[in-house]
Design a protein around this motif. Structure first.
Motif, PDB file in Angstrom:
ATOM      1  N   ARG A 263       7.123  41.662  13.985  1.00  0.00           N
ATOM      2  CA  ARG A 263       7.314  41.242  12.696  1.00  0.00           C
ATOM      3  C   ARG A 263       8.917  41.727  12.074  1.00  0.00           C
ATOM      4  O   ARG A 263       9.512  40.954  11.628  1.00  0.00           O
ATOM      5  N   ALA A 264       9.337  42.833  12.488  1.00  0.00           N
ATOM      6  CA  ALA A 264      10.289  43.588  12.220  1.00  0.00           C
ATOM      7  C   ALA A 264      11.469  42.647  12.948  1.00  0.00           C
ATOM      8  O   ALA A 264      12.730  42.271  12.377  1.00  0.00           O
ATOM      9  N   ALA A 265      11.307  42.461  14.239  1.00  0.00           N
ATOM     10  CA  ALA A 265      12.490  41.517  15.037  1.00  0.00           C
ATOM     11  C   ALA A 265      12.657  40.179  14.375  1.00  0.00           C
ATOM     12  O   ALA A 265      13.722  39.747  14.259  1.00  0.00           O
ATOM     13  N   ASN A 266      11.688  39.542  13.948  1.00  0.00           N
ATOM     14  CA  ASN A 266      11.732  38.458  13.397  1.00  0.00           C
ATOM     15  C   ASN A 266      12.130  38.138  11.931  1.00  0.00           C
ATOM     16  O   ASN A 266      12.385  37.226  11.679  1.00  0.00           O
ATOM     17  N   ARG A 267      12.087  39.219  11.225  1.00  0.00           N
ATOM     18  CA  ARG A 267      12.686  39.564  10.252  1.00  0.00           C
ATOM     19  C   ARG A 267      14.400  39.158  10.378  1.00  0.00           C
ATOM     20  O   ARG A 267      15.052  38.401   9.545  1.00  0.00           O
ATOM     21  N   VAL A 268      14.774  39.651  11.531  1.00  0.00           N
ATOM     22  CA  VAL A 268      16.239  39.459  11.868  1.00  0.00           C
ATOM     23  C   VAL A 268      16.530  38.188  12.550  1.00  0.00           C
ATOM     24  O   VAL A 268      17.593  37.509  12.417  1.00  0.00           O
ATOM     25  N   PHE A 269      15.386  37.662  13.359  1.00  0.00           N
ATOM     26  CA  PHE A 269      15.530  36.661  14.300  1.00  0.00           C
ATOM     27  C   PHE A 269      15.436  35.237  13.205  1.00  0.00           C
ATOM     28  O   PHE A 269      16.262  34.299  13.238  1.00  0.00           O
ATOM     29  N   ALA A 270      14.189  35.038  12.518  1.00  0.00           N
ATOM     30  CA  ALA A 270      13.632  34.030  11.876  1.00  0.00           C
ATOM     31  C   ALA A 270      13.603  34.073  10.568  1.00  0.00           C
ATOM     32  O   ALA A 270      13.539  33.027   9.862  1.00  0.00           O
ATOM     33  N   GLY A 271      13.837  35.305   9.998  1.00  0.00           N
ATOM     34  CA  GLY A 271      13.920  35.410   8.559  1.00  0.00           C
ATOM     35  C   GLY A 271      12.759  35.656   7.763  1.00  0.00           C
ATOM     36  O   GLY A 271      11.536  35.770   8.632  1.00  0.00           O
ATOM     37  N   GLU A 272      12.726  36.099   6.497  1.00  0.00           N
ATOM     38  CA  GLU A 272      11.579  36.361   5.652  1.00  0.00           C
ATOM     39  C   GLU A 272      10.238  35.857   5.858  1.00  0.00           C
ATOM     40  O   GLU A 272       9.213  36.305   6.146  1.00  0.00           O
ATOM     41  N   GLU A 273      10.531  34.309   5.629  1.00  0.00           N
ATOM     42  CA  GLU A 273       9.409  33.564   5.775  1.00  0.00           C
ATOM     43  C   GLU A 273       8.616  33.410   6.862  1.00  0.00           C
ATOM     44  O   GLU A 273       7.469  33.687   6.908  1.00  0.00           O
ATOM     45  N   ILE A 274       9.288  33.147   7.973  1.00  0.00           N
ATOM     46  CA  ILE A 274       8.542  32.816   9.344  1.00  0.00           C
ATOM     47  C   ILE A 274       7.888  34.491   9.676  1.00  0.00           C
ATOM     48  O   ILE A 274       6.839  34.408  10.260  1.00  0.00           O
ATOM     49  N   CYS A 275       8.698  35.495   9.444  1.00  0.00           N
ATOM     50  CA  CYS A 275       8.292  36.855  10.173  1.00  0.00           C
ATOM     51  C   CYS A 275       6.938  37.353   9.680  1.00  0.00           C
ATOM     52  O   CYS A 275       6.483  38.244  10.089  1.00  0.00           O
ATOM     53  N   ARG A 276       6.680  36.768   8.208  1.00  0.00           N
ATOM     54  CA  ARG A 276       5.375  37.354   7.634  1.00  0.00           C
ATOM     55  C   ARG A 276       4.159  36.503   7.779  1.00  0.00           C
ATOM     56  O   ARG A 276       3.119  36.498   7.395  1.00  0.00           O
ATOM     57  N   ASN A 277       4.479  35.113   8.545  1.00  0.00           N
ATOM     58  CA  ASN A 277       3.472  34.261   8.992  1.00  0.00           C
ATOM     59  C   ASN A 277       2.459  34.879  10.031  1.00  0.00           C
ATOM     60  O   ASN A 277       2.890  34.923  11.123  1.00  0.00           O
ATOM     61  N   GLU A 278       1.308  35.244   9.713  1.00  0.00           N
ATOM     62  CA  GLU A 278       0.412  35.662  10.476  1.00  0.00           C
ATOM     63  C   GLU A 278       0.179  34.985  11.737  1.00  0.00           C
ATOM     64  O   GLU A 278      -0.090  35.211  12.935  1.00  0.00           O
ATOM     65  N   ASP A 279       0.107  33.597  11.501  1.00  0.00           N
ATOM     66  CA  ASP A 279      -0.152  32.591  12.522  1.00  0.00           C
ATOM     67  C   ASP A 279       1.071  32.745  13.509  1.00  0.00           C
ATOM     68  O   ASP A 279       0.969  32.450  14.777  1.00  0.00           O
TER      69      ASP A 279
END
Ligand code: HEM
Length: 563
Positions: free
Chosen positions: A202-218
Motif C-alpha cells: 500500500r505505502a509503495a503503491n502510493r508512490v508508484f501508482a497514486g492514491e486511488e490505486i494504492c487503496r484498492n483492496e482488489d
C-alpha cells in the motif's frame, strides 16, 4: 450436494494422483535428460575442472546435489565459502531449476562490478530467471530490454524522495490502523509477515501508482498474487524443456493471467486518463490539472517522450507498473518483517527499543513532529538496526549475479596473481551470506547487534561537539574530520560495498534502495512509536525457498496500540 461430492471425490482424487505422477515423471525425465546433455556440452570440461559445493561421495552425486539445492542452497554457499572463497578460489553452486552458478571469492568483486554490460549482463539473468517471454506477456523481453519503469527510479524517484516522505507516512498510518488496529487496552494478535506485505504494498503503491490505486483492496490482493504467481510459473517453466514451454505456459499462467486482468481493469482507466491529461497539459500550459507526484506519472511522461505510440498502450504501462511492484514489494516486506522480529526477539530488546524511541522522539522534536527526509537521514540507530537485520537475515545467500554474455567468455580475476576463464552463458555471483558472517569483516558476526553501524557514527558526532572551537577550526584537523565523517557515512544502510551486499554492488546495485530504506525506516519508527509488541521468546524460524529467507508466514505477534 454432499452426495454428489462423495461420489466425485474418489474419481477426482484418482485423476489428481495420475496427473501428479505424470508431472513428476515428466520432470524427472527432463532433468535427467538435461544432465546427460550437459555431460556432452562444450562447457563440460569447464564445469568438471571446478570445485563444487554440496557434492557428497554418492551415486548420481551431481543430480542429488542439484535436487538438494532446493532446500539447502544457503548451507551450500556457507560450506563453499569456508572451503574455497576464503582461499580466494571460485566454486560451483548447484542451483535447482537451472544451470549451476559460479560463486567468486570476495577478491573478484572489484573486477566483477567494473565489467561492461557487453561482457557481463544482469538483464539476461532476469530474462532467464523470470522466463519473461512467457510470464510477462508478448512484450516481456521488450519490458526488460527497454526498462522505462526502472529508468524512472534512477531519474526521478530517488531525487524526489523528500517530496514523498509525507505521503508514505500518511499511507502507513492508515494501513497500520487498519491492519494492526487501534486497541489501546487489549493485546491483538496479527500475522507479522502478511500484514507487513500489505502495508508495504500500500505505502509503495502510493508512490508508484497514486492514491486511488494504492487503496484498492482488489489491486493490493491481485498484484500480490500476480507477483507470487509469476515467480512460481517461471520456476516451473525453467524445469520444463524449452520446446515444451510454449505448450505448458498457458496452463501454468492460467491463474496469473486472471490476476493480471483484475489489475489491468483497475489500472487501465487511470493510465488512460493520465495520458490524456499529460498530453493536454503539454499542448496547453493553462490546462487545469496538476500532474500527480508518483512513478506512474513519470512513467507516462517517459513513454510519451519515446514518441513511440506502442509505448502508450495502457496495458503495457500496467505491466510496467506491476514490474515495479515485483522488484519492490516482497524484497522490502521480507526485510522489514525480519527487522521487526529481530528487534523484538533480541536478548536486550527493552534497551534497544528504548534507545530507538529516544532517537525518534528527539528527531521529531527537532522537526516539528513530522518525519522528513532530512530527519530520517539523521536517524542513525534506525538505519543501523535495519542494516544489521539485513546483514544477519540476508534475503538471498548470493548476490550481484551477472551472466557472461561476451561470445568468447571472460577472464575474471580471483586474486592479484590468478584469474579464471569463464565461458559464455555462465552466471557469476558473490557469496554474500559467507561474507556477511565472516569474522574478518564483522566482529561477533553471528550476533545481531542493532547499533553495530551507528555507534561509531554517534561517538564521532559526539566527539565533534565536544572539540574546543579553536582546535576544530585548524585546517589539518578539519581535513581529517571530513575524512572520518566520509568514512563513517559508508556504513549507512544504502551504501553498498564488497563486504555489504544486501542490495548488490556496482552499476546494477539496487536502484530502489534509497526508497526502500526510507520506507523501512518510516515503518520501524511508526511501529516503535505507536505500538508495544509482546516480547517473543525466540524468533519464529524462517522458510527457506530456494535460498530465499522468507519470514514464517504463520508467525503471529501480539500488538497493542500505545495510548
Ligand atoms: C529491502 C528491499 C530491497 C532489497 C533487499 C533489494 C535487493 C536487490 C538486489 C540484491 C538487487 C541486485 C543488485 C545487483 O545485482 O547488484 C536488486 C536489484 C534491483 N532492485 Fe532492489 N531491493 C530492494 C528494494 C527495491 C525497491 C523498493 C525497488 C524499486 C523501487 C527495487 C528495484 C530494483 C531494480 C529495478 C533492480 C535491478 C537493477 C539492475 O539490474 O540494474 N528494489 N535489488
Amino acid at each position: 450436494m454432499a452426495g454428489v461430492l462423495d461420489s466425485l471425490s474418489p474419481k477426482l482424487l484418482e485423476d489428481g494422483r495420475v496427473l501428479g505422477v505424470t508431472i513428476i515423471a515428466i520432470l524427472a525425465i527432463t532433468i535427467l535428460l538435461r544432465r546427460i546433455s550437459q555431460r556432452f556440452s562444450s562447457d563440460y570440461q569447464f564445469w568438471k575442472s571446478q570445485p563444487w559445493a554440496g557434492i557428497r561421495s554418492e551415486l548420481f552425486s551431481g543430480t542429488r546435489a542439484y535436487f538438494r539445492s532446493f532446500f539447502t542452497v544457503r548451507d551450500m554457499v556457507e560450506n563453499g565459502y569456508h572451503s574455497y572463497s576464503t582461499s580466494r578460489k571460485a566454486f560451483v553452486l548447484p542451483v535447482f531449476g537451472g544451470k549451476p552458478w559460479i560463486v567468486l571469492p570476495k577478491s573478484s568483486a572489484k573486477d566483477l562490478i567494473s565489467r561492461s554490460d557487453s561482457e557481463l549482463s544482469s538483464d539476461d539473468i532476469h530474462i532467464e530467471q523470470l522466463q519473461v517471454n512467457y510470464t510477462l506477456g508478448p512484450k516481456g523481453v521488450h519490458l526488460m530490454r527497454v526498462p522505462l519503469q526502472f529508468d524512472v527510479l534512477r531519474r526521478q524517484l530517488t531525487r524526489k524522495l523528500p517530496l514523498l516522505t509525507g505521503a508514505v507516512y500518511d499511507e502507513l498510518d492508515k494501513g497500520f490502523k487498519q491492519y494492526w488496529g487501534t486497541d489501546t487496552t487489549n493485546w491483538v494478535e496479527v500475522e507479522a509477515f502478511p500484514t507487513c506485505l500489505k502495508l508495504v504494498t500500500r505505502a509503495a503503491n502510493r508512490v508508484f501508482a497514486g492514491e486511488e490505486i494504492c487503496r484498492n483492496e482488489d489491486f493490493l490482493e491481485h498484484s500480490k498474487q500476480y507477483t507470487q504467481g509469476t515467480v512460481f510459473a517461471s520456476m516451473a517453466l525453467r524445469l520444463i524443456p524449452k520446446v515444451l514451454r510454449p505448450l505448458a505456459s498457458p496452463i501454468l499462467l492460467l491463474h496469473n493471467n486472471q490476476h493480471f486482468r483484475v489489475c489491468a481493469r483497475i489500472c487501465v482507466p487511470v493510465v488512460q486518463e493520465r495520458i490524456r491529461n499529460t498530453k493536454a497539459k503539454q499542448t496547453d500550459e493553462s490546462f487545469e490539472w496538476e500532474p500527480p507526484v508518483d512513478a506512474l506519472q513519470w512513467l507516462v511522461e517517459e513513454c510519451i517522450n519515446t514518441e513511440d505510440p506502442k509505448e502508450l498502450d495502457p496495458v503495457l504501462i500496467t505491466r510496467r507498473l506491476l514490474l515495479l511492484n515485483m522488484v519492490a514489494i516482497h524484497t522490502t516486506s521480507i526485510s522489514i518483517t525480519h527487522a521487526i522480529l529481530n528487534v523484538n526477539t533480541f536478548e536486550h530488546s527493552e534497551q534497544v527499543i528504548a534507545s530507538l524511541r529516544e532517537e525518534c522522539n528527539r528527531l521529531l522534536g527537532e522537526n516539528n513532529g513530522v518525519w522528513t527526509k532530512a530527519a530520517l537521514n539523521d536517524a542513525l540507530r534506525l538505519d543501523s538496526t535495519i542494516k544489521e537485520s539485513m546483514r544477519c537475515d540476508d534475503l538471498e545467500p548470493f548476490s550481484t549475479g551477472r551472466m557472461v554474455v561476451h561470445p568468447n567468455g571472460i577472464d575474471i580475476e580471483t586474486s592479484t596473481e590468478s584469474s579464471l576463464h569463464v565461458p559464455h552463458g555462465v552466471t557469476l555471483c558473490l557469496p554474500s551470506h559467507g561474507i556477511h558472517r565472516d569474522p574478518e569483516y564483522y566482529y561477533s558476526p553471528l550476533e545481531f547487534r542493532p547499533f553495530r553501524f551507528s555507534e561509531p557514527r554517534e561517538v564521532f558526532l559526539k566527539s565533534q561537539k565536544e572539540l574546543p572551537r579553536e582546535q576544530s577550526s585548524a585546517s589539518d584537523v578539519q581535513g581529517s574530520i571530513k575524512q572520518t565523517a566520509l568514512d563513517l557515512k559508508t556504513t549507512a544502510l544504502v551504501t553498498t560495498s564488497d563486504t555489504y551486499l544486501a542490495f548488490g554492488h556496482g552499476r546494477h546495485a539496487c536502484p530502489g534502495r534509497f526508497f526502500a530504506a526510507q520506507e523501512m525506516k518510516l515503518m520501524l519508527a511508526y511501529v516503535l512509536q505507536n505500538y508495544d509488541i509482546e516480547k517473543l521468546s525466540e524468533k519464529p524460524p524462517s522458510t527457506m525457498l530456494m535460498g530465499t529467507n522468507v519470514p514464517n508466514e504463520k508467525a503471529k505477534i501480539r500488538v497493542k496500540r500505545r495510548a
